[in-house]
Structures are given as structure tokens and as C-alpha cells.
Write an enzyme that holds these catalytic residues in place. Structure first.
Site, mmCIF file in Angstrom:
data_model
loop_
_atom_site.group_PDB
_atom_site.id
_atom_site.type_symbol
_atom_site.label_atom_id
_atom_site.label_comp_id
_atom_site.label_asym_id
_atom_site.label_seq_id
_atom_site.Cartn_x
_atom_site.Cartn_y
_atom_site.Cartn_z
ATOM 1 C CE1 TYR B 127 -0.918 -10.097 -3.810
ATOM 2 C CE2 TYR B 127 0.959 -8.621 -4.054
ATOM 3 C CZ TYR B 127 0.367 -9.854 -4.257
ATOM 4 O OH TYR B 127 1.059 -10.855 -4.886
ATOM 5 C CB SER B 234 11.327 2.501 -5.072
ATOM 6 O OG SER B 234 11.442 3.143 -3.833
ATOM 7 C CG HIS B 259 13.902 -0.718 -3.008
ATOM 8 N ND1 HIS B 259 13.211 -1.656 -2.289
ATOM 9 C CD2 HIS B 259 14.066 0.342 -2.182
ATOM 10 C CE1 HIS B 259 12.967 -1.179 -1.075
ATOM 11 N NE2 HIS B 259 13.479 0.030 -0.977
ATOM 12 C CD GLU B 411 -26.567 26.911 -9.549
ATOM 13 O OE1 GLU B 411 -26.936 25.754 -9.291
ATOM 14 O OE2 GLU B 411 -25.461 27.370 -9.210
ATOM 15 C CG HIS B 416 -32.235 22.537 -6.072
ATOM 16 N ND1 HIS B 416 -32.621 21.633 -7.022
ATOM 17 C CD2 HIS B 416 -31.037 22.080 -5.599
ATOM 18 C CE1 HIS B 416 -31.705 20.685 -7.135
ATOM 19 N NE2 HIS B 416 -30.732 20.936 -6.272
#
Lengths: 430, 430
Positions: B127, B234, B259, B411, B416
Site C-alpha cells: 500500500y 513517526s 512529517h 505427557e 506419540h
């Protein structure tokens, strides 16, 4: 698992068949989390204690876990556990140390030196979920890069009671600020700070819908904290050809499915034979799992895609953008240059996802839900930030001046131009 | 400019004196942007044409700028302008090419190979704001890294009529999809796609409050797009000692002040003499500026801080976290290792901010508003993502297996564990 033949699908069907289930977080979660955050901002530690009693049913003596308690954790762990955690720590540390970036420094023109340097994020907050089983692996995945990046302060929050495995890994990672807090209140405490909990610059880690929503809310507030990445359900895609072992694939699909009922599991293969064999193997292996009920729910919305070729399999994967991508083909490495939009890629029959989930060295915090298109696998870079530096000599500036002056004029920025001309005039006076 | 003596301030006063003005974006902006986004999602190109007529007062013949129009831009530019833009392009390209990361690949254990690879973000949307003066420099800052990262598709949106400088730089950067669209509607078009505008994975670039709000909204929607970084006004901080040239400092402060009225400008110096001289020089130089009115408003809320030492100046800067940090001291490089939380650092008398704003090579898209604590100066990394890869041999997996099994057990994740044991068993059968 539902099986579809890719070639028989329309363009719209292809999109919809790979669509992830919508995350429908009700407005009730949003407002519940807003209330928790406001309470923590207003009442600090007092709110934390009340919320911990309310949500975790625990009244911890102190919010902070003492150094003695952390030290004591090791004595209650088995030798195997300590060895496993240290092996995982070593591998993860090796891989993340290898990510330390080379500083960039060059002269773009004579007398114009440009540099890129990195600095650790000062204070990071790690969130480790609680629940039925502890997640020491997640402490490793967050704590090791924080330690290697050199973050000055690392805070860890987890709902009480905190498991010994977690405390032990925290100690390995040099984390001495551990707090008995979970849920949205932990995120709020780290984002805004309380009397006891230091404010973190950035918050990392997985969690339930409340934790995810809290991370979203604090990251949208400039007084809050940055976060690691957006969260979604975990997912795996397996690309396999007829050389693959269907038992291995089934085991990999199930290790994803057991994560939660919303886990996404997809197999892509040009081989209908493999598709059938995997489907059967999944059914058989499912019976053996303690979390079979969870896995079954995940499998209900999971998919086997029969494609035409490996090229098509690759483009299906690149379109879907899986968190985990397992490639079990004759020459898996051949496909690597073509693969895009994946969190972590597992090549070949001997590289199950659980190797990377725990201990091979790679990070298990990965973008999900299609965020692989723009987000990275968690790494050292997420615990640091890049700054640029420039140093011009008088001659360097003089040589660059016409360019800056011409562009500043075009952009109508007088003072930008004057900051250069005032210096060049001073040079000419000399 | 207001002058304060740091030592005389309480802790609270120190915080409040450096506080940035609140960004008070009314709910009216939020809902106006929501409406624009909904319209573009519902009506695509038709909505874009209506909104462009409504907000920009222009009815562009076509939404897309033709290749011929882009080509023709060069012929209308002066030779100086072309030379300036090409010089800037070259320097920026050199600095960003130097940021191409080395791939990471290592064996964490024998037979356990872990890698980190990068891929460009596929489609990026840039943009570029319109308004009174064109901003070709911003096209360079976004277009050059997109080109070097190897993004497959780069889209540029800017409110019509688009200046020749912008079209020329787009061509230099290899951008051939340029659209006559500005504001929130441009962000919406790139985030969701329309009949004409391709959907972008990530949107970059500065803009007004509507553009900023639109970027925030689409980045919070998983169907939308990622964005570069949060935006704020800024700002510059100058650290100076008595060796500095007050005229140079004044010029630098003013180049920030021009600015916009909300620009932040801060000088930190241990020298009351320099403070006075800069204050006088600012007043004098201000008279010469075409944008004096804007700069004057910014200066009204700006600050000179008189500190005790360079060490204190550094810690004030690290606390404030300026977008731009200019160090005009006897030995500026000496301070670099101590400096943190800055977007871009300018060392010494001959390194004005405008060198980096346009042409030295560094990027001028930088974190503002204190986001320097966690966000980076825009760079090549923002146009790519990191994926990890692992490949284990059978022996490598066997060696890692006990660690994975122990951790998966802790866990409570059976599948797993099984994904590893099923493979190890197969190995033992052989």
C-alpha cells in the site's frame, strides 16, 4: 476417515474439502476474557489469587514458586526422566544456537556503511498449559530459545499445581521466575504486570480458547504485549507413495489425532492401495490408545485424498499449508525444494512427528490453520529483534546528497532536504 | 520545545514525560472501515469503483493500471529523478540482498539432521499512500525486499492519480500489477481479493487512520491477510554531547517534525549549552520550511531532556524505544553495543535521518510507538517465512527413541509414543 479422489472434485469442492473447521469462539469468551483482564489490571495480585481460586480451585500460598521448590523438583524425578529432558534440551539447544544470525555490515557506496544487528527481546513471558498431563516439552521449546537469545528476564506461568517436570526444565533453561497462575489471568498478568509479576514485552505459548483470546486482546493493545503467533487446532498432512509403510503412517496420523477432537489429519497419496491399508491400520491402532475417544472424534472430520501424482500431492500440500508435513516416499528429499507453506517437514520413514515434538532439536511451536503462508516455525528470531544502523562519512554523505535532495523535493519534504544540504554546505565552507 | 532536567523528575514524571500521545481512534473509524471491508467483500470491483469515486473523487477508467501506462511513466521523469531513484534502488537492493539468510543444517545427534529453510511469502500487497506528494521512496522500501525475497506476485495499490515516480519505481522493482485504489478499500481488496485484484497473503505499507484500522481488522481475521507491523506516528530521538553541531541537530529534529503534527521529536543531551543552541536553531530553521505549520504543531509536544551522562542518555533512549535514533557524539560507535529498542540508528554527524529515509540502503519502514521492544526494522525476513525440516536415519531414531518415549509417557500421549515404538519394533524384526 473420509476418502476423496482429487481428480473427481470441482474447483469449489477442492477448496471446501480442505477447509478447516471454523473457530467459533462465542462472544461469551471475548467478554469473559475482557473481564479477567480488567480485574488483573485493576487489582493485580489480589485478582490473580481470586481468579486462581475460582478457575483452578486452588489457593496457592504464594503466587511465585520459590527457588527451593524449583530446586527440589529434580529429586522427585526418575533418572530416565532427567536423562530424557537433558537429551531433548541438548538437541534443541544445538539447533537453536545454529540459528544465531551473522551480523550484516556492508558499504552500499564508498563512505556509506549500513548494518543490521540483533538484540534479544528484554522480558519474555512463557505460558505453559496445565491440565491432565504436564507439558515439559513446551517449556523446552520456549525456554531454550529465550535462553540462547539472551533475554534478560524470562517469566513462566502455569496453572497450579505445577508438575516437577516443568519446574525441572525451567531450571535447565535458567528460568527462576515461575508463577502459579493459569488461564487468561496469567496472560493479563504478564502483559500488564502486577505487584509480583513483571510486565513482559512478548508472550509465548499455547493454551485453551481463553488463553488464545487473552493473547489476542493484549496484542491488540499497545500497552499490552506482543505475542508469538495466532493459534489454531493442531494438524498434520502426510504425503505417501506406495513405498510407504501404512503402519507408520497410521501411527503418525493417530499421534496428531490424539491431541484433541479438533485436530486435523490428512493423508495425500496417489496410491489407492496405501489409502486402504492406512485406513485399516488406523482402525486397528486406534483400539490401543488411552485417548482413543479424542482421536476418534478428530478422525471423524479427517481426510484421505487420492491424487494423480507426486506433483499434485505437493500442490495440494502447498495449498493446504499444514502445520506438520510428513513425507513418506521413495525419495522424500527430492520433494523438499517444491514444498512451501508448512510449519515443519518430516522426511522419510524414520522421521515421525513425535521426534520433532519432543527431542530432535526443531521447535514444536508452529503456525497452524493456514498461517504457514506467512508465519514461521518458532525460532531464535522470535526472541530477538533486528535493528539497522548506518554511519556515513562526510564524503559518503556528499556523494549521496544529490539523490536524497532530488527525492525529498519530489516528496515535498523540505526539512528532509535541508538536513542534508546544511551538512554539505558546512563541508564546502571547510 | 519543552526542556526538562531528568535528575529533577520523579520516577512517575520520567514515565509520563516520555509518554506518547494516546492514539484516539474513534469508534466511528472502526465502523466506517468495517462497512468498507464488507462492501468490498460483497461487491468486489463494483464496490472499489464506487468507493474510489466517493473518497478520492475519481472515476478511474480501469482499476488496474495498464502496462503501457507504467512504461510511459519514465518518459515524463527528469534525468536527475531517474538517476536518484536508480541510485536509491541500488543501495537498498545491496543492503537487502546482504540479508539473505544462510540455511541452517546440522546433525544434533548422529543420524538426526535438523534444518531451517526459508521460502518467500507467495503474494504480497503493497500500500502506497497518495496525498499532496507522491512517496516513491516507500515503493522502494517495500518493492525491493519483495523482489529480492522472490515473492511470486507483488501487488501495489495507491489512490489515483498515481504519480509517475511511483509507477517508475514499481517497474524497477518488477511490479506489474498496479491498482488505482486507496484507503481501507485497497486493504480490503488485497486481503480478500476481488474479480480484478488478487488476494494477498500479507499486506505492507503505511497509511492514514483508515488504512491502519483496515490493516488491523484484516489481520485479526484468519480469512484476511497478515500485516507488516502495527503503526503509530513517526518519531526521532537525538542523543548529543557538546561535540555535536546544533544546526545539524535542529535540521534532523525538523525533518521529523515536518512529517505530521503528531510526530514525536526528542533531544537528550547532558549539555545545557547544546540544549539552548538547538532550541534557537530550531526556531530559526523553522521559518524556512514550506511545511512550517505542521512542524510547529509537532514541536509543541516535543521535548529536550537534559541528562547527567551518556550512560543515562542511553538508558533514556532504551526506555523510550525510538523509531529513529540519531547519535551525535564524539564517539558514537562506542555507544552502539549499549543501545537497544530502536528501529534504525544513525551514527555521527554525517548520518542524517533523511539519508536512511531515502537512499543509504536501510529500510525506512520501522516500528514506532514503543513497538521497537519487540518488532524489527522491516527487512528481507518480513517477506519470507522459516520452515524447519528433519530427517532421521533408522539408527538416529533408535538412539532418540528412549527420550521421546519417556517424554510422551509423561505427557500422557500414547500415540506419540507408538509412532516411535512401532518403528523401533520394525527395526528389531529385521
Amino acid at each position: 476417515m473420509r476418502t476423496v479422489v482429487w481428480q473427481s472434485l470441482s474447483k469449489e469442492q477442492r477448496v471446501s474439502v480442505l477447509e478447516r473447521p471454523a473457530i467459533t469462539e462465542g462472544k461469551s469468551i471475548t467478554s469473559a476474557v475482557e473481564q479477567v483482564i480488567s480485574a488483573v489490571q485493576a487489582d493485580g495480585d489480589k485478582a490473580l489469587k481470586e481468579l486462581t481460586l475460582k478457575f483452578d480451585g486452588v489457593a496457592p500460598g504464594s503466587i511465585r514458586v520459590s527457588g527451593d521448590e524449583i530446586q527440589a523438583a529434580a529429586s522427585r524425578l526418575s533418572a530416565e526422566m532427567i536423562q530424557a529432558l537433558e537429551q531433548a534440551y541438548d538437541n534443541i539447544a544445538k539447533f537453536h544456537r545454529a540459528q544465531i544470525p551473522q551480523p550484516v555490515k556492508l558499504e552500499t557506496m564508498p563512505g556509506v556503511v549500513c548494518e543490521q544487528v540483533t538484540r534479544p527481546v528484554n522480558t519474555v513471558g512463557l505460558y505453559i498449559p496445565g491440565g491432565s498431563a504436564p507439558l515439559p516439552s513446551t517449556v523446552l521449546m520456549l525456554g531454550v530459545p529465550a535462553q540462547i537469545a539472551g533475554c534478560q528476564k524470562v517469566i513462566l506461568c502455569s496453572p497450579p499445581p505445577i508438575a516437577d517436570e516443568i519446574l525441572y526444565v525451567a531450571q535447565l533453561c535458567g528460568i527462576d521466575e515461575v508463577y502459579n497462575i493459569g488461564g487468561a489471568q496469567a496472560v493479563a498478568a504478564m502483559a500488564y504486570g502486577t505487584e509480583t509479576v513483571a510486565k513482559a514485552d512478548k508472550i509465548f505459548g499455547p493454551g485453551n480458547a481463553y488463553v488464545t483470546e487473552a493473547k489476542r486482546q493484549v496484542s491488540n493493545d499497545f500497552r499490552g504485549a506482543a505475542i508469538d503467533m495466532p493459534a489454531g487446532p493442531s494438524e498434520v498432512m502426510v504425503i505417501a507413495d506406495e513405498a510407504a509403510d501404512p503402519e507408520f503412517i497410521a501411527a503418525d496420523l493417530l499421534s496428531q489425532a490424539e491431541h484433541g477432537p479438533d485436530s486435523q489429519v490428512v493423508l495425500v497419496t496417489p496410491s489407492p492401495v496405501i489409502a486402504d491399508q492406512v485406513s485399516d491400520a488406523v482402525k486397528k491402532q486406534l483400539q490401543l490408545l488411552s485417548r482413543a475417544e479424542i482421536a476418534e472424534k478428530a478422525l471423524a472430520s479427517s481426510l484421505i485424498v487420492i491424487c494423480e501424482s507426486m506433483t499434485q500431492a505437493v500442490s495440494i500440500s502447498n495449498f493446504y499449508g499444514p502445520e506438520h508435513l510428513i513425507v513418506q516416499t521413495r525419495n522424500p528429499r527430492e520433494l523438499l525444494p517444491l514444498l512451501d507453506n508448512a510449519g515443519s517437514i518430516f522426511l522419510g520413514a524414520w522421521s515421525p512427528e513425535s521426534a520433532g515434538d519432543y527431542a530432535s532439536g526443531t521447535n514444536h511451536v508452529l503456525p497452524t490453520y493456514g498461517y504457514t503462508r506467512t508465519y514461521s516455525s518458532l525460532g531464535l528470531a522470535d526472541f530477538s529483534k533486528r535493528m539497522t544502523v548506518q554511519e556515513l562519512t562526510a564524503d559518503g554523505l556528499a556523494a549521496l546528497a544529490p539523490t536524497v535532495v532530488t527525492m525529498a523535493e519530489a516528496e515535498g519534504l523540505d526539512a528532509h532536504k535541508r538536513a542534508v544540504t546544511i551538512r554539505v554546505e558546512k563541508l564546502q565552507e571547510k
